[in-house]
Design a protein around this motif. Structure first.
Motif, PDB file in Angstrom:
ATOM      1  N   GLN A   1       2.925  44.814 -43.753  1.00 55.49           N
ATOM      2  CA  GLN A   1       3.313  45.049 -45.139  1.00 55.49           C
ATOM      3  C   GLN A   1       4.065  46.379 -45.233  1.00 55.49           C
ATOM      4  OE1 GLN A   1       0.030  45.138 -47.853  1.00 55.49           O
ATOM      5  NE2 GLN A   1       1.323  44.868 -49.656  1.00 55.49           N
ATOM      6  N   VAL A   2       5.051  46.411 -46.119  1.00 54.75           N
ATOM      7  CA  VAL A   2       5.831  47.621 -46.322  1.00 54.75           C
ATOM      8  C   VAL A   2       5.908  47.913 -47.812  1.00 54.75           C
ATOM      9  CG1 VAL A   2       7.997  46.312 -46.318  1.00 54.75           C
ATOM     10  CG2 VAL A   2       8.022  48.761 -45.812  1.00 54.75           C
ATOM     11  N   GLN A   3       5.793  49.176 -48.152  1.00 51.84           N
ATOM     12  CA  GLN A   3       5.912  49.595 -49.555  1.00 51.84           C
ATOM     13  C   GLN A   3       7.339  50.059 -49.814  1.00 51.84           C
ATOM     14  OE1 GLN A   3       2.896  50.628 -47.786  1.00 51.84           O
ATOM     15  NE2 GLN A   3       2.208  48.728 -48.723  1.00 51.84           N
ATOM     16  N   LEU A   4       7.882  49.621 -50.937  1.00 52.18           N
ATOM     17  CA  LEU A   4       9.278  49.884 -51.271  1.00 52.18           C
ATOM     18  C   LEU A   4       9.392  50.555 -52.628  1.00 52.18           C
ATOM     19  CD1 LEU A   4      10.589  46.359 -50.228  1.00 52.18           C
ATOM     20  CD2 LEU A   4      10.740  48.460 -48.880  1.00 52.18           C
ATOM     21  N   VAL A   5      10.246  51.558 -52.720  1.00 50.08           N
ATOM     22  CA  VAL A   5      10.468  52.271 -53.977  1.00 50.08           C
ATOM     23  C   VAL A   5      11.967  52.412 -54.209  1.00 50.08           C
ATOM     24  CG1 VAL A   5      10.096  54.385 -55.281  1.00 50.08           C
ATOM     25  CG2 VAL A   5       8.310  53.551 -53.728  1.00 50.08           C
ATOM     26  N   GLU A   6      12.442  51.785 -55.293  1.00 50.57           N
ATOM     27  CA  GLU A   6      13.853  51.875 -55.641  1.00 50.57           C
ATOM     28  C   GLU A   6      14.119  53.074 -56.539  1.00 50.57           C
ATOM     29  OE1 GLU A   6      12.914  47.333 -55.822  1.00 50.57           O
ATOM     30  OE2 GLU A   6      11.942  49.215 -56.342  1.00 50.57           O
ATOM     31  N   SER A   7      15.334  53.566 -56.468  1.00 48.41           N
ATOM     32  CA  SER A   7      15.792  54.630 -57.359  1.00 48.41           C
ATOM     33  C   SER A   7      17.304  54.565 -57.429  1.00 48.41           C
ATOM     34  CB  SER A   7      15.329  55.999 -56.853  1.00 48.41           C
ATOM     35  OG  SER A   7      15.868  56.278 -55.579  1.00 48.41           O
ATOM     36  N   GLY A   8      17.873  55.353 -58.334  1.00 50.93           N
ATOM     37  CA  GLY A   8      19.323  55.445 -58.370  1.00 50.93           C
ATOM     38  C   GLY A   8      20.016  54.543 -59.359  1.00 50.93           C
ATOM     39  N   GLY A   9      19.227  53.811 -60.142  1.00 53.32           N
ATOM     40  CA  GLY A   9      19.849  53.042 -61.209  1.00 53.32           C
ATOM     41  C   GLY A   9      20.287  53.969 -62.332  1.00 53.32           C
ATOM     42  N   GLY A  10      20.796  53.392 -63.410  1.00 52.88           N
ATOM     43  CA  GLY A  10      21.203  54.223 -64.531  1.00 52.88           C
ATOM     44  C   GLY A  10      22.137  53.506 -65.464  1.00 52.88           C
ATOM     45  N   LEU A  11      22.720  54.286 -66.363  1.00 53.31           N
ATOM     46  CA  LEU A  11      23.673  53.777 -67.342  1.00 53.31           C
ATOM     47  C   LEU A  11      25.065  54.243 -66.961  1.00 53.31           C
ATOM     48  CD1 LEU A  11      24.411  52.502 -70.107  1.00 53.31           C
ATOM     49  CD2 LEU A  11      23.863  54.724 -71.142  1.00 53.31           C
ATOM     50  N   VAL A  12      25.988  53.310 -66.909  1.00 52.96           N
ATOM     51  CA  VAL A  12      27.350  53.643 -66.516  1.00 52.96           C
ATOM     52  C   VAL A  12      28.318  52.797 -67.326  1.00 52.96           C
ATOM     53  CG1 VAL A  12      27.401  51.951 -64.639  1.00 52.96           C
ATOM     54  CG2 VAL A  12      28.854  53.989 -64.509  1.00 52.96           C
ATOM     55  N   GLN A  13      29.503  53.297 -67.534  1.00 55.09           N
ATOM     56  CA  GLN A  13      30.522  52.523 -68.235  1.00 55.09           C
ATOM     57  C   GLN A  13      31.147  51.501 -67.293  1.00 55.09           C
ATOM     58  OE1 GLN A  13      33.249  55.427 -69.915  1.00 55.09           O
ATOM     59  NE2 GLN A  13      32.155  55.377 -71.864  1.00 55.09           N
ATOM     60  N   ALA A  14      31.674  50.465 -67.869  1.00 55.24           N
ATOM     61  CA  ALA A  14      32.375  49.449 -67.084  1.00 55.24           C
ATOM     62  C   ALA A  14      33.467  50.117 -66.249  1.00 55.24           C
ATOM     63  CB  ALA A  14      32.975  48.398 -68.004  1.00 55.24           C
ATOM     64  N   GLY A  15      33.554  49.686 -64.998  1.00 53.14           N
ATOM     65  CA  GLY A  15      34.498  50.275 -64.063  1.00 53.14           C
ATOM     66  C   GLY A  15      33.924  51.396 -63.229  1.00 53.14           C
ATOM     67  N   GLY A  16      32.738  51.856 -63.596  1.00 54.24           N
ATOM     68  CA  GLY A  16      32.098  52.941 -62.870  1.00 54.24           C
ATOM     69  C   GLY A  16      31.356  52.471 -61.635  1.00 54.24           C
ATOM     70  N   SER A  17      30.636  53.409 -61.027  1.00 48.86           N
ATOM     71  CA  SER A  17      29.927  53.137 -59.779  1.00 48.86           C
ATOM     72  C   SER A  17      28.494  53.660 -59.842  1.00 48.86           C
ATOM     73  CB  SER A  17      30.631  53.813 -58.596  1.00 48.86           C
ATOM     74  OG  SER A  17      31.946  53.321 -58.434  1.00 48.86           O
ATOM     75  N   LEU A  18      27.633  53.008 -59.090  1.00 46.75           N
ATOM     76  CA  LEU A  18      26.265  53.455 -58.890  1.00 46.75           C
ATOM     77  C   LEU A  18      25.869  53.137 -57.460  1.00 46.75           C
ATOM     78  CD1 LEU A  18      24.361  52.306 -62.122  1.00 46.75           C
ATOM     79  CD2 LEU A  18      24.758  54.669 -61.401  1.00 46.75           C
ATOM     80  N   ARG A  19      24.877  53.864 -56.964  1.00 50.10           N
ATOM     81  CA  ARG A  19      24.362  53.573 -55.624  1.00 50.10           C
ATOM     82  C   ARG A  19      22.840  53.613 -55.643  1.00 50.10           C
ATOM     83  NH1 ARG A  19      24.761  56.424 -49.697  1.00 50.10           N
ATOM     84  NH2 ARG A  19      23.379  57.908 -50.714  1.00 50.10           N
ATOM     85  N   PRO A  20      22.221  52.515 -56.046  1.00 53.91           N
ATOM     86  CA  PRO A  20      20.761  52.452 -55.945  1.00 53.91           C
ATOM     87  C   PRO A  20      20.329  52.542 -54.488  1.00 53.91           C
ATOM     88  CG  PRO A  20      21.587  50.696 -57.347  1.00 53.91           C
ATOM     89  CD  PRO A  20      22.770  51.306 -56.679  1.00 53.91           C
ATOM     90  N   SER A  21      19.142  53.097 -54.303  1.00 54.55           N
ATOM     91  CA  SER A  21      18.577  53.172 -52.962  1.00 54.55           C
ATOM     92  C   SER A  21      17.143  52.662 -52.996  1.00 54.55           C
ATOM     93  CB  SER A  21      18.621  54.598 -52.428  1.00 54.55           C
ATOM     94  OG  SER A  21      17.877  55.464 -53.260  1.00 54.55           O
ATOM     95  N   CYS A  22      16.644  52.338 -51.829  1.00 54.45           N
ATOM     96  CA  CYS A  22      15.301  51.781 -51.699  1.00 54.45           C
ATOM     97  C   CYS A  22      14.661  52.426 -50.474  1.00 54.45           C
ATOM     98  CB  CYS A  22      15.382  50.272 -51.543  1.00 54.45           C
ATOM     99  SG  CYS A  22      13.829  49.452 -51.141  1.00 54.45           S
ATOM    100  N   ALA A  23      13.621  53.184 -50.712  1.00 52.29           N
ATOM    101  CA  ALA A  23      12.920  53.870 -49.637  1.00 52.29           C
ATOM    102  C   ALA A  23      11.689  53.074 -49.237  1.00 52.29           C
ATOM    103  CB  ALA A  23      12.518  55.264 -50.084  1.00 52.29           C
TER     104      ALA A  23
END
Length: 122
Positions: free
Chosen positions: A1-23
């Motif tokens: 079993q592995v525990q996973l924690v996501e982060s890096g989401g957010g609010l962005v305007q159309a055309g923008g970028s995000l980079r969620p990560s998962c540790a």
């Protein structure tokens, strides 16, 4: 079993970028294929992208192909999802999961993170 924690989401305007990560916890991260799914309100969870254990192979949903890149750093036990040219229809909770095989179906994966919200405004 592995525990996973996501982060890096957010609010962005159309055309923008995000980079969620998962540790991931544990010393066996490199033995898992890693996947991103997303779930919008009122919709089923859908496949976004998957990466093989070594990172040599990746697969994408047609809806994000050409706009997103999945990658992993096995030394840091982390998987990333670089998303560019974001659209309002990309708005969803994004989940990472770990599995023993590369697959695009929800039922394949047993270990899930709690999700990170991505909201794209028009």
């Amino acid at each position: 079993q592995v525990q996973l924690v996501e982060s890096g989401g957010g609010l962005v305007q159309a055309g923008g970028s995000l980079r969620p990560s998962c540790a991931a916890s544990g010393r066996t991260f490199s033995s898992y294929a890693m996947v991103w799914f997303r779930q919008a309100p009122g919709k089923e969870r859908e496949f976004v992208a998957v990466i093989s254990r070594s990172g040599a192979n990746t697969y994408y949903a047609d809806s994000v192909k050409g706009r997103s890149t999945i990658s992993r750093d096995n030394a840091k036990n982390t998987v990333y999802l670089q998303m560019n040219s974001l659209k309002p229809e990309d708005t969803a909770v994004y989940y990472c999961a770990a599995g023993r095989v590369v697959a695009t179906t929800v039922k394949t994966y047993d270990d899930w993170g709690q999700g990170t919200q991505v909201t794209v405004s028009s």
